[in-house]
Structure formats: structure tokens, C-alpha cells
Design a protein around this motif. Structure first.
Motif, short mmCIF file in Angstrom:
data_model
loop_
_atom_site.label_atom_id
_atom_site.label_comp_id
_atom_site.label_asym_id
_atom_site.label_seq_id
_atom_site.Cartn_x
_atom_site.Cartn_y
_atom_site.Cartn_z
N UNK A 194 66.70 37.99 33.50
CA UNK A 194 65.36 37.40 33.54
C UNK A 194 64.50 38.16 34.55
N UNK A 195 63.25 38.38 34.19
CA UNK A 195 62.34 39.06 35.09
C UNK A 195 60.92 38.57 34.87
N UNK A 196 59.98 39.07 35.71
CA UNK A 196 58.58 38.67 35.62
C UNK A 196 57.71 39.90 35.44
N UNK A 197 56.75 39.82 34.51
CA UNK A 197 55.83 40.92 34.26
C UNK A 197 54.40 40.41 34.39
N UNK A 198 53.53 41.30 34.88
CA UNK A 198 52.11 40.98 35.01
C UNK A 198 51.32 41.81 34.00
N UNK A 199 50.45 41.15 33.23
CA UNK A 199 49.64 41.82 32.22
C UNK A 199 48.16 41.71 32.60
N UNK A 200 47.52 42.85 32.71
CA UNK A 200 46.09 42.86 33.05
C UNK A 200 45.27 42.35 31.87
N UNK A 201 44.02 41.95 32.11
CA UNK A 201 43.18 41.44 31.01
C UNK A 201 43.03 42.47 29.88
N UNK A 202 43.04 41.95 28.66
CA UNK A 202 42.81 42.79 27.48
C UNK A 202 44.00 43.57 26.99
N UNK A 203 45.17 43.37 27.60
CA UNK A 203 46.36 44.14 27.23
C UNK A 203 47.10 43.51 26.05
N UNK A 204 47.08 42.19 25.97
CA UNK A 204 47.83 41.51 24.90
C UNK A 204 46.88 41.10 23.79
#
Length: 665
Positions: free
Chosen positions: A339-349
Motif C-alpha cells: 500500500x502506498x500514497x500518490x499525489x495527483x496535480x490538477x488536470x492529471x486524471x
């Protein structure tokens, strides 16, 4: 040919029936005799049993309810009419009479009935090399072997010439200890797999196979290094026996991928449904195998190949997430990873679900640590997601920098990565889903050929490392075991090495030396294939070993004999050297038979292949107790085998391999 005494006696009795059992030319009508014997024709049975020699030879007294009853051993008597004199007793009884049996006896001999599936020679070899087809039409393909002999055939075998290769020993050095090293084996792959069974049972995370393909049409003799002209039934049995043991070696959640051309892919799919279970089917990937356009004159898609993928026990705790999507995106999630944590900047997904606010919390495939605000189909805020991600934050950032983005297609929130080029995929790229192609970083045959050429090797039809890497990345983690028992030029092993996975490879043909050389270059840090993509700098090691040949060497010599004189020399060497022949055959009597002497070279070779005991192709590990066998081995190899087979975990207990085989068989 001179008849035996019992046959002479039988013929004299049969002649009393006039032309019933003899033709006008005096030839015995064997089929008619067998038919009437099977029917217990009273007048015939009475005449035969009245003869003292036949009575004493083929009857047996048994006691039933304190009464002695005589039983006529009909099957043994019939065998006399179906086999040549030099086929002693019942060597070919299973190929001449196939049916329902119980305890090795046919249904007309017992009331306890089971279906007895005849084991064909494809259990052993099945035309893997071209020599198996040379001068004969699939030799010994109708030979069948009793169950006890199959058990003997698949016993663990002795390894010899064990050699370890690493950066300090690129020429290899003898090794006398095995510590779960990467492993390359030369020998029949089915027999090798059974030799690996106790050490690797349920431990292999991924299997990739590029086996001999099935073709509807006969291929030219030089099209492939292996035999490519199987009959369909032969090819299916050949594959069946190997895939069954492969399934045992897979861990729960492990995935097997098998490449196949258009002619054979549908047959393979049905076979894999049967062995791995239809419910465990994952996907059929379609790989664009060439950079060249299809010929308009061709009816089939020769520019693509199929890769069927099945998981072992899909309901297990390790679950395949990366199923195909219309955009061909690669899996980012796999529940078998930490298990891990990822950060997604705006507009990436990009979202294929309605705009709106999705609150922080747990969803089926991940946990949102922040609210997810979707506007115009994309995330308008920076979000943090917790899950079992395939990648870490660094890799994610690298892919974003390349222009890639991510897609969520349902409220289950299973997230997948799509390369930047994915949105420009041409319509012709789609055939029931996307082709695996350079758009997804997967190379072609031309790329593989170019890479092989830079290594100084000559090997046609090798797969590109990027194809294997695509699958390795999808379903494995570092140190997982990746297996390929149709090793060829060693593509799977090289990709696994460069991606820090453990590997096992098996190859029977002599070009295994190309694979070893390729892996040596990988140890040095060669920069072809996927090396730059994974920042490969070299390192690692592997152990090479061979199954210790017994009759296998003689078998090859017989198949390769080009003249009658060469064949005779081989046969006499076999007799003088103590080769193992089928115990039901008197080989010296075969050689003296006038009919054998008038046979063509091809027929003689086929007969000699038949009489060699294929249960003894390689020395069994249990043979190491024999001093004569030990004298054929180096001290290093003896120690290596004891290390490899010395003890295994069986049913939770540490036991000797032999004890475990008894428990687990």
C-alpha cells in the motif's frame, strides 16, 4: 519368419476349420481369429482348450466358493496374433486395444471400470526437434505408456555440469551449492518441470511462453529452429501435458501468458480454458509483431499475434486489476503490491464518470485522502489517493512529464495510466481491443532482430524484451519468480534479470548456448532491449545445469543416423553400452529378423526409436545411490544435486525430496 511352438500348434488347430481362418493363399486371417476369440465362439474355444499345450499355457485355476474354476487368459492369447515374434508378451497391447480398464485390465476382464486415457509419446517429447520428424511421419506418436512408467518417467532427475555465471565469472565456474539462484536448465522441458516441482510448487508468479506454434499448413524445413509441423491432436497433447504442470507451479494470483499465431490461438484458448478454468481467463492481448503493413492479398492477419492470459485462482488475495480498456491503458493498480500514497496535480486524471464532488473515503479500489472535485471530466484540485499502486511517486511524475495522464472509468475508482500517444491511436489499431505496439512501448519482431544482431547472435523469431517487460511490470514485483520453459534465445530471462526478478528457463535444443551468451552480455550491462528504460547497469548471476542424459543421447544418435551403417553402429553401441530398451523387447532378436533386415532406413530408425525405453531418457535422482552412476558425475555435481534436492518444505514440514514426493504424489 519361424513361428513359435505355440503359434504352430494354434495354426494347426485353425486349419481344421477350412477357409474360415485362412485365405486362399494360405495367409492367416488374424482379424477373423481375434473377432471369434473376442466373441468366445464355442466351437473354436472347445477346439483350442482341448489342446494340452494351449490349455497348460493359457489357463489358470482360481478358487471360487471353495470350488476350483479354470480361467482362460483370453487377452494374453489374443496378443499372440497382434504382435511380431520379437515383441515379447504384450509390448504394444495398449496401442492395439484402447478402452475402458480397471487395474490395468480391460473391461471384458473386470467389472470395476475406469476410463484409462492412453499416454502418448507427447508426454515425452512430441516432435520438439526437427529430427523427430525427419525420415518418419511423427515417430512413436502411437506409442503409449503404462501409468507406473509415467510415474517413473517424471521422477526428479540428476543435474550435471552445474555452472554459475556472474560478472566475475562470465565464462562460468563449477558450482556445488544451490541457493535459489536464477536457474537455466538444458533438457526436455516436461521432465525438467517435474524435477522443479517440489522446490517451486506454487511459487512462480509469472510464466511467459513462446512455444512451437500450430500451423494449418506445413512450413518449410528451415522456417524455424524447432519442429513446426505438428498434427493438431499431437500439438494439443504436447501443450496439455506441459500446461498442467505449469499450473501447479504457479502461485495463487500468478499469471500465465502464452503467445500464439492465428492458426493456433483458438485451439489454445479452449485448451487453457480447460486447464486453468474459464473463470480465470484475464484477457487476450493482440500484439502487432511487425512494423510492416499487412499484405492486401493475405486473408489472415499475419502482422499480429495473440497472447492469452490466465490467472491462477482469481478469487485469491492477489487480484489482477489491469484488464484491457478501449484506450489500451496500462494498469497502475495491483492489489498484490504494498500500500502506498500518490499525489495527483490538477488536470492529471480524466474521469469517465459524472462531474461533481466525490468525498474523501474508501472506495472499492482505493482510498481518497482528499475530496475529489471533477470538472469538465478532470480533477480540478490536487488529490491524494491511497492504494496498492504499481508505481511510486517518482515514476508517476516521470510519466506525467512525458505527457501521459490517468483515467478513472467507473465509480469503483480503479485508476489506469495512459501514455500521451494513446489519444492519437489510429482506428486500424483496434481489433477487439488495442494492439500491443510501440504506442505502449512494446516493440516488434524487427526490434527483436536488431537487438539480437547487436549481441552477435543468429536467432530468428525472437520476441522483443519490451513485450515481456510489459507483462512483467503488470503482474510482478522485484524478486518474484518469472518462468519460461520454451526459453529460445533467452528473452524472458534477460528481461527478468534487468527488472530484478528471479527467473527460471528451460530449453532442450542446442541453441540454449545462445541464451546463455545473451544472459552473459546482460550481466555485463549491455544496453539493448529494455536496458535504457530500466536503467540497467549490469550485475546479477545465474546457474546453468543439464539433465543427465541416459537414453536421450542414444535417441538423438538414432534419429540423426543418415545411413544404414551409421544406424547399425549406433544400435550395436547401444547393446554393448547397456542402453535401456523396453523390457518387453529382445533387440538382438529384432536385428536377426529377416523382415527387419529388408526395411528401409526410415522404418528401421522408427523401430529403434520405438524400442528405446523412453522412461530412461535421463538419470533419476534416486540413481545417485548407484556407485556406477556416481562415477559418471563430478564431485561438484554430486554435491550440487544434494543441495538442490536435499530438503524441501512439504505440507509445512522440512523433509527429504523423496519423502515429500511420496506424500505429495
Amino acid at each position: 519368419m519361424i513361428d513359435s511352438k505355440i503359434m504352430e500348434t494354434t495354426k494347426s488347430i485353425l486349419k481344421e476349420f477350412g477357409n474360415t481362418y485362412f485365405s486362399d493363399k494360405g495367409t492367416l486371417k488374424r482379424n477373423k481369429v481375434i473377432e471369434d476369440l473376442d466373441a468366445y465362439t464355442p466351437i473354436l474355444m472347445k477346439a483350442l482348450l482341448a489342446n494340452q499345450l494351449i490349455h497348460d499355457t493359457y489357463t489358470e485355476s482360481v478358487v471360487i466358493d471353495d470350488k476350483s474354476v479354470e480361467i482362460f487368459k483370453l487377452n494374453q492369447f489374443i496378443e499372440m496374433f497382434t504382435y511380431k515374434e520379437y515383441w515379447q508378451d504384450s509390448y504394444t497391447k495398449f496401442e492395439n486395444k484402447i478402452g475402458l480398464t480397471a487395474g490395468g485390465k480391460f473391461i471384458d476382464e473386470t467389472a470395476d471400470v475406469v476410463l484409462d486415457f492412453p499416454f502418448k509419446d507427447t508426454v515425452l517429447k512430441a516432435g520438439m526437434t526437427k529430427e523427430d520428424q525427419k525420415d518418419a511421419d511423427e515417430p512413436f506418436l502411437h506409442e503409449t505408456i503404462a501409468k507406473a512408467e509415467i510415474d517413473q518417467l517424471l521422477e526428479p532427475k540428476i543435474f550435471v555440469n552445474a555452472t554459475k555465471y556472474d560478472q566475475e565469472n562470465l565464462d562460468g565456474a563449477p558450482v556445488d551449492n544451490f541457493e535459489d539462484n536464477n536457474l537455466i536448465i538444458k533438457g526436455n522441458n516436461l521432465i525438467a518441470l517435474h524435477s522443479l516441482k517440489q522446490r517451486y510448487l506454487g511459487k512462480v508468479k509469472m510464466i511467459y511462453l513462446d512455444p512451437p506454434y500450430y500451423f494449418d499448413e506445413t512450413k518449410p524445413a528451415d522456417a524455424f529452429k524447432y519442429n513446426s509441423n505438428f498434427k493438431l491432436s499431437t500439438w494439443l497433447i504436447f501443450m496439455k501435458n506441459r500446461l498442467e504442470i505449469a499450473n501447479e507451479l504457479l502461485t495463487d494470483g500468478g499469471v500465465i501468458f502464452i503467445s500464439m499465431g492465428e492458426d493456433g490461438q483458438a485451439h489454445l484458448k479452449l485448451l487453457m480454458d480447460n486447464i486453468f478454468g474459464r473463470s480465470n481467463f484475464v484477457q487476450t492481448f493482440i500484439w502487432r509483431n511487425t512494423d510492416n503493413a499487412d499484405s492486401l492479398g493475405k486473408k489472415s492477419r499475419s502482422s499480429v499475434e495473440y497472447v492469452h492470459a490466465y490467472e491462477k485462482n482469481k478469487d485469491s488475495s492477489v487480484r489482477w486489476i489491469g484488464k484491457k480498456t478501449e484506450n489500451g491503458d496500462a494498469p497502475l493498480l495491483n492489489t498484490g503490491n504494498p500500500v502506498g500514497t500518490l499525489t495527483f496535480k490538477p488536470g492529471i486524471i480524466r474521469f469517465k464518470i459524472s462531474d461533481g464532488i466525490y468525498p474523501a473515503g474508501k472506495y472499492e479500489s482505493l482510498e481518497a485522502l482528499t475530496d475529489i472535485i471533477v470538472e469538465d471530466g478532470k480533477n480540478s484540485n490536487e488529490i491524494k489517493l491511497r492504494g496498492t499502486f504499481k508505481w511510486g511517486q517518482k515514476n508517476l511524475n516521470n510519466e506525467v512529464a512525458k505527457g501521459g495522464d490517468f483515467i478513472i472509468k467507473s465509480d469503483k475508482f480503479s485508476i489506469r495510466y495512459q501514455k500521451a500517444e494513446g489519444s492519437t491511436m489510429a482506428p486500424e489499431k483496434f481489433v477487439d481491443g488495442p494492439y500491443l505496439s510501440k504506442i505502449f512501448g512494446v516493440g516488434s519482431n524487427e526490434d527483436a532482430k536488431s537487438h539480437i544482431g547487436t549481441l552477435g547472435l543468429d536467432f530468428s523469431f525472437s520476441k522483443p524484451e519490451s513485450l515481456i517487460a510489459y507483462f512483467i511490470r503488470a503482474v510482478t514485483q522485484e524478486n518474484d519468480i518469472v518462468m519460461d520453459f520454451f526459453m529460445g534465445s533467452g528473452t524472458t530471462q534477460a528481461a527478468a534479470l534487468k527488472m530484478n526478478r528471479r527467473f527460471i528457463g528451460v530449453e532442450q535444443l542446442d541453441y540454449i548456448s545462445d541464451g546463455v551468451e545473451r544472459l552473459n552480455k546482460a550481466l555485463e550491462g549491455e544496453q539493448g532491449g529494455i536496458s535504457k528504460d530500466v536503467n540497467w547497469q549490469g550485475g546479477g548471476s545465474f546457474v546453468y545445469a543439464e539433465l543427465m542424459e541416459k537414453n536421450q543421447g542414444y535417441l538423438k544418435d538414432v534419429q540423426q543416423a543418415e545411413t544404414t551403417k551409421q544406424l547399425e553402429d549406433v544400435v550395436h553401441r547401444m547393446i554393448e553400452g547397456g542402453a535401456d530398451f523396453d523390457f518387453r523387447v529382445d533387440v538382438e532378436k529384432v536385428l536377426q529378423d529377416p523382415e527387419y533386415q529388408t526395411m528401409s532406413l526410415a522404418d528401421k530408425k522408427q523401430l529403434m526409436v520405438k524400442v528405446i525405453d523412453k522412461n530412461q531418457l535421463y538419470y533419476a535422482y534416486s540413481d545417485m545411490e548407484d556407485r556406477d552412476v556416481q562415477e559418471l558425475m563430478s564431485e561438484s555435481d554430486i554435491t550440487f544435486n544434494k543441495s538442490f534436492y536435499g530438503s524441501v518444505i512439504c505440507n509445512g514440514q522440512k523433509e527429504s525430496t523423496r519423502t515429500c514426493l511420496t506424500h505429495c504424489s
